[in-house]
Scaffold this active site. Sequence first.
Site, PDB file in Angstrom:
ATOM      1  N   ASN A  72      40.127 -22.133 110.341  1.00  0.00           N
ATOM      2  CA  ASN A  72      40.963 -23.286 110.034  1.00  0.00           C
ATOM      3  C   ASN A  72      40.130 -24.561 109.938  1.00  0.00           C
ATOM      4  O   ASN A  72      38.968 -24.577 110.288  1.00  0.00           O
ATOM      5  CB  ASN A  72      42.036 -23.407 111.120  1.00  0.00           C
ATOM      6  CG  ASN A  72      43.385 -23.703 110.521  1.00  0.00           C
ATOM      7  OD1 ASN A  72      43.504 -24.521 109.627  1.00  0.00           O
ATOM      8  ND2 ASN A  72      44.405 -23.034 111.012  1.00  0.00           N
ATOM      9  N   CYS A  73      40.785 -25.632 109.508  1.00  0.00           N
ATOM     10  CA  CYS A  73      40.153 -26.944 109.386  1.00  0.00           C
ATOM     11  C   CYS A  73      39.396 -27.283 110.661  1.00  0.00           C
ATOM     12  O   CYS A  73      39.953 -27.112 111.746  1.00  0.00           O
ATOM     13  CB  CYS A  73      41.226 -28.007 109.143  1.00  0.00           C
ATOM     14  SG  CYS A  73      40.638 -29.696 109.110  1.00  0.00           S
ATOM     15  N   PRO A  74      38.160 -27.774 110.623  1.00  0.00           N
ATOM     16  CA  PRO A  74      37.395 -28.194 109.437  1.00  0.00           C
ATOM     17  C   PRO A  74      36.427 -27.128 108.925  1.00  0.00           C
ATOM     18  O   PRO A  74      35.590 -27.427 108.087  1.00  0.00           O
ATOM     19  CB  PRO A  74      36.601 -29.374 109.988  1.00  0.00           C
ATOM     20  CG  PRO A  74      36.235 -28.926 111.370  1.00  0.00           C
ATOM     21  CD  PRO A  74      37.417 -28.107 111.861  1.00  0.00           C
ATOM     22  N   MET A  75      36.521 -25.901 109.476  1.00  0.00           N
ATOM     23  CA  MET A  75      35.472 -24.915 109.235  1.00  0.00           C
ATOM     24  C   MET A  75      35.247 -24.553 107.755  1.00  0.00           C
ATOM     25  O   MET A  75      34.103 -24.421 107.334  1.00  0.00           O
ATOM     26  CB  MET A  75      35.738 -23.664 110.069  1.00  0.00           C
ATOM     27  CG  MET A  75      35.482 -23.886 111.537  1.00  0.00           C
ATOM     28  SD  MET A  75      33.830 -24.590 111.784  1.00  0.00           S
ATOM     29  CE  MET A  75      33.768 -24.658 113.554  1.00  0.00           C
TER      30      MET A  75
END
Lengths: 195, 84
Positions: B16-19
């Site tokens: 998920n964000c920010p990955m």
Amino acid sequence: MSADTPASSDADPAPEAVADLQARIEELETEVSDLRTEVDDDGPKKMVIIATKGTLDMAYPPLILASTAAAFGYDVTVFHTFWGLEILHEENSKNLQLSSVGNPNMPVPNMIAALPGMDRMTTRMMRNRIAENEVASIEELIETSIATGVDLQACQMTIDLLGYDEDDFYDGVTTGVGAASAFQDMVEADIQLLV
Amino acid sequence: MSTETAAETLDVKGQNCPMPVVKTRGAFDDLAAGEVLEVIATDSGSMSDIAGWAESTDNAELVGQEEATEGGEDVYKHYVRKTE
């Protein structure tokens, strides 16, 4: 416009005036080129975040923004002070807590939220949510941030104040820095945030 | 856009964000000029995140994005070319 068209000789400016103007143009050209060099030499853009909170929810925004800005090619510094140090503390960072007290967004009334053990329960609920939604752990975000060149700094004054040791922090964390260096970074930065 | 021949594929499914953006940057740095990186994500936010990242990154060009259903889950594919 009329100045561009040949005019009668008595309308021509005096040679000294032309020379003056030429000198002035050259001066301005040099100034513009100097400024351009200065701007171009500025290198990558910079972001500085001051992280002051150490609860589970408040640990995320600085790390998410820092690693994202690094992906955008920014030079990023996160200066951790007061409870923000908990984020960089290798042991404590795995155990950050969340409280419902004073947080009207949580579905628990303050009277009940203040009871012993409630913070632990709220934290457990939040951790489950984080895991279910496949949101990265704090540890993972710290490692990613350091790997992508984010400078995670631990304020020396608060390290001493809270009785921590430099070895308590993750490898790659910068210690021995104070308000002056944070301020200097902020002066040069394009984005400055206090979290 | 799926006809783009990607030199590398980055699988960030389940992250998920920010990955997705952070890892896209890492994989992008390893590309040679002219090569295309394929990013496969399950985070729906990656559609705007990776588009925005590519727009702000000088040598990145978003060649295409597509949504698909694979194995019962929604996946978002992104194709980014390193221009120089």
